[in-house]
Design a protein around this motif. Sequence first.
Motif, PDB file in Angstrom:
ATOM      1  N   ASP A 374       6.408  17.149 -16.273  1.00 13.32           N
ATOM      2  CA  ASP A 374       6.088  18.275 -17.151  1.00 13.32           C
ATOM      3  C   ASP A 374       6.445  17.951 -18.602  1.00 13.32           C
ATOM      4  O   ASP A 374       5.727  18.333 -19.522  1.00 13.32           O
ATOM      5  N   ARG A 375       7.552  17.262 -18.778  1.00 18.91           N
ATOM      6  CA  ARG A 375       7.962  16.888 -20.139  1.00 18.91           C
ATOM      7  C   ARG A 375       6.973  15.898 -20.744  1.00 18.91           C
ATOM      8  O   ARG A 375       6.606  16.009 -21.919  1.00 18.91           O
ATOM      9  N   LEU A 376       6.508  14.933 -19.952  1.00 20.64           N
ATOM     10  CA  LEU A 376       5.535  13.971 -20.457  1.00 20.64           C
ATOM     11  C   LEU A 376       4.223  14.656 -20.817  1.00 20.64           C
ATOM     12  O   LEU A 376       3.589  14.310 -21.819  1.00 20.64           O
ATOM     13  N   HIS A 377       3.803  15.612 -20.019  1.00 17.13           N
ATOM     14  CA  HIS A 377       2.571  16.328 -20.322  1.00 17.13           C
ATOM     15  C   HIS A 377       2.722  17.208 -21.565  1.00 17.13           C
ATOM     16  O   HIS A 377       1.765  17.397 -22.323  1.00 17.13           O
ATOM     17  N   GLN A 378       3.900  17.734 -21.778  1.00 14.48           N
ATOM     18  CA  GLN A 378       4.145  18.482 -23.003  1.00 14.48           C
ATOM     19  C   GLN A 378       4.027  17.570 -24.221  1.00 14.48           C
ATOM     20  O   GLN A 378       3.364  17.906 -25.214  1.00 14.48           O
ATOM     21  N   VAL A 379       4.653  16.400 -24.148  1.00 12.27           N
ATOM     22  CA  VAL A 379       4.574  15.444 -25.255  1.00 12.27           C
ATOM     23  C   VAL A 379       3.140  14.947 -25.432  1.00 12.27           C
ATOM     24  O   VAL A 379       2.674  14.733 -26.552  1.00 12.27           O
ATOM     25  N   LEU A 380       2.421  14.765 -24.318  1.00  9.96           N
ATOM     26  CA  LEU A 380       1.023  14.344 -24.398  1.00  9.96           C
ATOM     27  C   LEU A 380       0.187  15.367 -25.151  1.00  9.96           C
ATOM     28  O   LEU A 380      -0.662  15.003 -25.978  1.00  9.96           O
ATOM     29  N   ARG A 381       0.418  16.649 -24.886  1.00 13.99           N
ATOM     30  CA  ARG A 381      -0.344  17.694 -25.571  1.00 13.99           C
ATOM     31  C   ARG A 381      -0.064  17.670 -27.074  1.00 13.99           C
ATOM     32  O   ARG A 381      -0.976  17.780 -27.891  1.00 13.99           O
ATOM     33  N   TRP A 382       1.196  17.505 -27.448  1.00  9.64           N
ATOM     34  CA  TRP A 382       1.526  17.439 -28.871  1.00  9.64           C
ATOM     35  C   TRP A 382       0.889  16.217 -29.531  1.00  9.64           C
ATOM     36  O   TRP A 382       0.331  16.314 -30.629  1.00  9.64           O
ATOM     37  N   ALA A 383       1.011  15.073 -28.862  1.00  3.89           N
ATOM     38  CA  ALA A 383       0.482  13.839 -29.442  1.00  3.89           C
ATOM     39  C   ALA A 383      -1.046  13.879 -29.527  1.00  3.89           C
ATOM     40  O   ALA A 383      -1.634  13.389 -30.498  1.00  3.89           O
ATOM     41  N   THR A 384      -1.705  14.462 -28.514  1.00  5.62           N
ATOM     42  CA  THR A 384      -3.158  14.573 -28.556  1.00  5.62           C
ATOM     43  C   THR A 384      -3.594  15.429 -29.729  1.00  5.62           C
ATOM     44  O   THR A 384      -4.569  15.106 -30.431  1.00  5.62           O
ATOM     45  N   GLY A 385      -2.891  16.516 -29.970  1.00  5.99           N
ATOM     46  CA  GLY A 385      -3.199  17.337 -31.135  1.00  5.99           C
ATOM     47  C   GLY A 385      -3.011  16.589 -32.440  1.00  5.99           C
ATOM     48  O   GLY A 385      -3.793  16.751 -33.379  1.00  5.99           O
ATOM     49  N   SER A 386      -1.986  15.747 -32.515  1.00  3.85           N
ATOM     50  CA  SER A 386      -1.765  14.957 -33.727  1.00  3.85           C
ATOM     51  C   SER A 386      -2.896  13.963 -33.963  1.00  3.85           C
ATOM     52  O   SER A 386      -3.336  13.769 -35.097  1.00  3.85           O
ATOM     53  N   VAL A 387      -3.374  13.326 -32.895  1.00  3.32           N
ATOM     54  CA  VAL A 387      -4.501  12.398 -33.034  1.00  3.32           C
ATOM     55  C   VAL A 387      -5.756  13.149 -33.474  1.00  3.32           C
ATOM     56  O   VAL A 387      -6.532  12.670 -34.317  1.00  3.32           O
ATOM     57  N   GLU A 388      -5.976  14.341 -32.920  1.00  4.43           N
ATOM     58  CA  GLU A 388      -7.112  15.157 -33.351  1.00  4.43           C
ATOM     59  C   GLU A 388      -7.014  15.502 -34.828  1.00  4.43           C
ATOM     60  O   GLU A 388      -8.018  15.491 -35.551  1.00  4.43           O
ATOM     61  N   ILE A 389      -5.807  15.816 -35.277  1.00  7.28           N
ATOM     62  CA  ILE A 389      -5.612  16.122 -36.699  1.00  7.28           C
ATOM     63  C   ILE A 389      -5.938  14.913 -37.562  1.00  7.28           C
ATOM     64  O   ILE A 389      -6.571  15.034 -38.614  1.00  7.28           O
ATOM     65  N   PHE A 390      -5.531  13.734 -37.114  1.00  7.43           N
ATOM     66  CA  PHE A 390      -5.763  12.522 -37.897  1.00  7.43           C
ATOM     67  C   PHE A 390      -7.255  12.258 -38.089  1.00  7.43           C
ATOM     68  O   PHE A 390      -7.682  11.806 -39.151  1.00  7.43           O
ATOM     69  N   PHE A 391      -8.066  12.540 -37.068  1.00  4.66           N
ATOM     70  CA  PHE A 391      -9.503  12.282 -37.146  1.00  4.66           C
ATOM     71  C   PHE A 391     -10.298  13.513 -37.584  1.00  4.66           C
ATOM     72  O   PHE A 391     -11.521  13.539 -37.412  1.00  4.66           O
ATOM     73  N   SER A 392      -9.646  14.509 -38.158  1.00 12.51           N
ATOM     74  CA  SER A 392     -10.335  15.727 -38.577  1.00 12.51           C
ATOM     75  C   SER A 392     -10.198  15.920 -40.075  1.00 12.51           C
ATOM     76  O   SER A 392      -9.541  15.135 -40.770  1.00 12.51           O
ATOM     77  N   ARG A 393     -10.781  16.994 -40.554  1.00 14.40           N
ATOM     78  CA  ARG A 393     -10.692  17.327 -41.974  1.00 14.40           C
ATOM     79  C   ARG A 393      -9.296  17.796 -42.353  1.00 14.40           C
ATOM     80  O   ARG A 393      -8.993  17.957 -43.541  1.00 14.40           O
ATOM     81  N   ASN A 394      -8.425  18.024 -41.355  1.00  9.34           N
ATOM     82  CA  ASN A 394      -7.057  18.452 -41.626  1.00  9.34           C
ATOM     83  C   ASN A 394      -6.105  17.287 -41.843  1.00  9.34           C
ATOM     84  O   ASN A 394      -4.891  17.481 -41.871  1.00  9.34           O
ATOM     85  N   ASN A 395      -6.650  16.088 -41.972  1.00 11.90           N
ATOM     86  CA  ASN A 395      -5.839  14.922 -42.298  1.00 11.90           C
ATOM     87  C   ASN A 395      -5.216  15.114 -43.673  1.00 11.90           C
ATOM     88  O   ASN A 395      -5.888  15.543 -44.629  1.00 11.90           O
ATOM     89  N   ALA A 396      -3.929  14.806 -43.780  1.00 15.28           N
ATOM     90  CA  ALA A 396      -3.215  15.021 -45.039  1.00 15.28           C
ATOM     91  C   ALA A 396      -3.778  14.179 -46.177  1.00 15.28           C
ATOM     92  O   ALA A 396      -3.565  14.508 -47.350  1.00 15.28           O
ATOM     93  N   LEU A 397      -4.491  13.100 -45.852  1.00 14.76           N
ATOM     94  CA  LEU A 397      -5.114  12.300 -46.916  1.00 14.76           C
ATOM     95  C   LEU A 397      -6.189  13.084 -47.645  1.00 14.76           C
ATOM     96  O   LEU A 397      -6.548  12.749 -48.781  1.00 14.76           O
ATOM     97  N   LEU A 398      -6.716  14.120 -47.018  1.00 19.88           N
ATOM     98  CA  LEU A 398      -7.778  14.935 -47.611  1.00 19.88           C
ATOM     99  C   LEU A 398      -7.248  16.256 -48.137  1.00 19.88           C
ATOM    100  O   LEU A 398      -8.033  17.172 -48.420  1.00 19.88           O
ATOM    101  N   ALA A 399      -5.939  16.368 -48.303  1.00 22.60           N
ATOM    102  CA  ALA A 399      -5.344  17.620 -48.754  1.00 22.60           C
ATOM    103  C   ALA A 399      -5.723  17.913 -50.199  1.00 22.60           C
ATOM    104  O   ALA A 399      -6.090  17.023 -50.975  1.00 22.60           O
TER     105      ALA A 399
END
Length: 636
Positions: A374-399
């Motif tokens: 359960d802990r690994l799946h929790q971390v997986l969900r957080w990390a997956t969201g971070s990867v989605e952010i990196f490949f989206s318009r919400n990337n901090a490079l585009l702030a």
Amino acid sequence: MKLQRQNISDEPLETVKIPKATWMADGTHWPGTWMVPGPEHSKGDHAGIIQVMLKPPSDEPLQGSSDDTSRLIDLTDVDIRLPLLVYVSREKRPGYDHNKKAGAMNALVRASAIMSNGPFILNLDCDHYIYNSQALREGMCFMMDRGGDRLCYVQFPQRFEGIDPSDRYANHNTVFFDVNMRALDGLQGPVYVGTGCLFRRIALYGFDPPRSKEHQSGCCSCCFPRGKRPASVTSMPEESRALRMGDSDDEDMNISLFPKKFGNSSFLVDSIPVAEYQGRPLADHPAVKNGRPPGALTIPRDLLDASTVAEAISVISCWYEDKTEWGNRVGWIYGSVTEDVVTGYRMHNRGWKSVYCVTKRDAFRGTAPINLTDRLHQVLRWATGSVEIFFSRNNALLASPRMKLLQRIAYLNVGIYPFTSIFLIVYCFLPALSLFSGQFIVQTLNVAFLTYLLVITLTLCMLAVLEIKWSGIELEEWWRNEQFWLIGGTSAHLAAVLQGLLKVIAGIEISFTLTSKSGGDEDDEFADLYIVKWTSLMIPPIVIMMTNLIAIAVGFSRTIYSAIPQWSKLIGGVFFSFWVLAHLYPFAKGLMGRRGRTPTIVFVWSGLIAITISLLWVAINPPAGSSGIGGSFTFP
């Protein structure tokens, strides 16, 4: 449920009868349960539901009486009024994308705007509860202080209960909440972590902060539709101007655009300037710009009526958000499993600031998954969201330029940290490859390399000392954080990167699900800690452990049976392998469960992969020569 109210003339207490349930949007009565599903009435298929549990309290204080002996505590001379309490369940229909938690939060924002319209909103997960009743007051003090009208939210730290004494999987996450978040408080503010957060309602509506450009803020007359001005803001000063909407849109909002952004509910549109005005700081000092005068909020509020409840039900329907900005630029943002980080990022990107509030007594407490899977799946969900952010318009490079440089770097780190798993995997396999090949990781130990290694080691040691000092944790807890960083990095973070790349490049979405589990002891408080649930996330760490163990055996045997044993190279390679295995010790302990009852499939897959890697390396780089640590050897 009964509600007692008393008027000013000290009349006898009146008992107000509240029905057990309210009417649903389809005109039927909600039975108050999902236990017996019916046609169009199940958890995933039902109309919008709103049940008023407690009606709005009276405008005058209601003091407790010493004559009431039925109460457990003495409430004499205590205001016993209770606030409005409403149960809300948005409409659910099969085949409709309800946007999970973000969609539920947006529905609650709209319903509450019509029924209560409080200027501040507290967000708590279902597994959290209020532990300090004064926490809300402390958060509102930040909001109402001078300059506090530019604060979009006040984030509180997460504290957890029910975690095993050794905190095997670093659930407390003390370094993050007591070091990283405190450091961000010195910039534009901490990131939003999804719970334990007090929001300013007007910031959730997507408006720019006050004085973002012209150093003036407020609601212009265009915010009041059809020439109406709410009674609670009739004293609003005329110089208060320019509520603006959007990430980079500096144009003043026109009322004709409100339905496109907020929907066609006139009740909701009318509530927006009221919430903005009520959330202003008190103008009790000349330094307070555009505040509200004392006593401006003492006007009695209207009681709920049928039309208000009906309108609240309509705004939680499935169709309400169609062709609006909800989930895009208004409210919680859709499109990511970590909608919390994206929502906070959008606010900071508009120029809002946030505050980190650490109370003397924990503000809120919750539960955390203590089971390995359960802990690994929790971390997986957080990390997956971070990867989605990196490949989206919400990337901090585009702030936008409104986001400060250091804050941009902090958000950039949120998006790229899962990619460090690639280098971490290489780091974990290097000692094994060194033992397989008979070559040390570094070919020559010159002065430049040793100097570089010394500087890196001292820097890491200083960072560890500062983390321990600032967070106030013991060395053991800090070590648990380091161990789980490697465990999560070699499993969940790597899987998140794989998921993100497949989704972006090929449009393929994969999931890592549970397939089996063993029962735990129901009498043990931490029985869930010993449950073994198989998931494919376990494969990489197990492969790393078995590969390093095989490499140690190969290196040891090679050194013993070589003509000229070179123990220094063996000790160097074994040291780094044991260093990797030491980090993975909690993972191995969790994998064994309580009595070592590990699913056979774990060893089958991991053994096959580890042996395959070992044989491939020997085939690619076979031992050469007949002597030395790199020579061939035979067993007697």
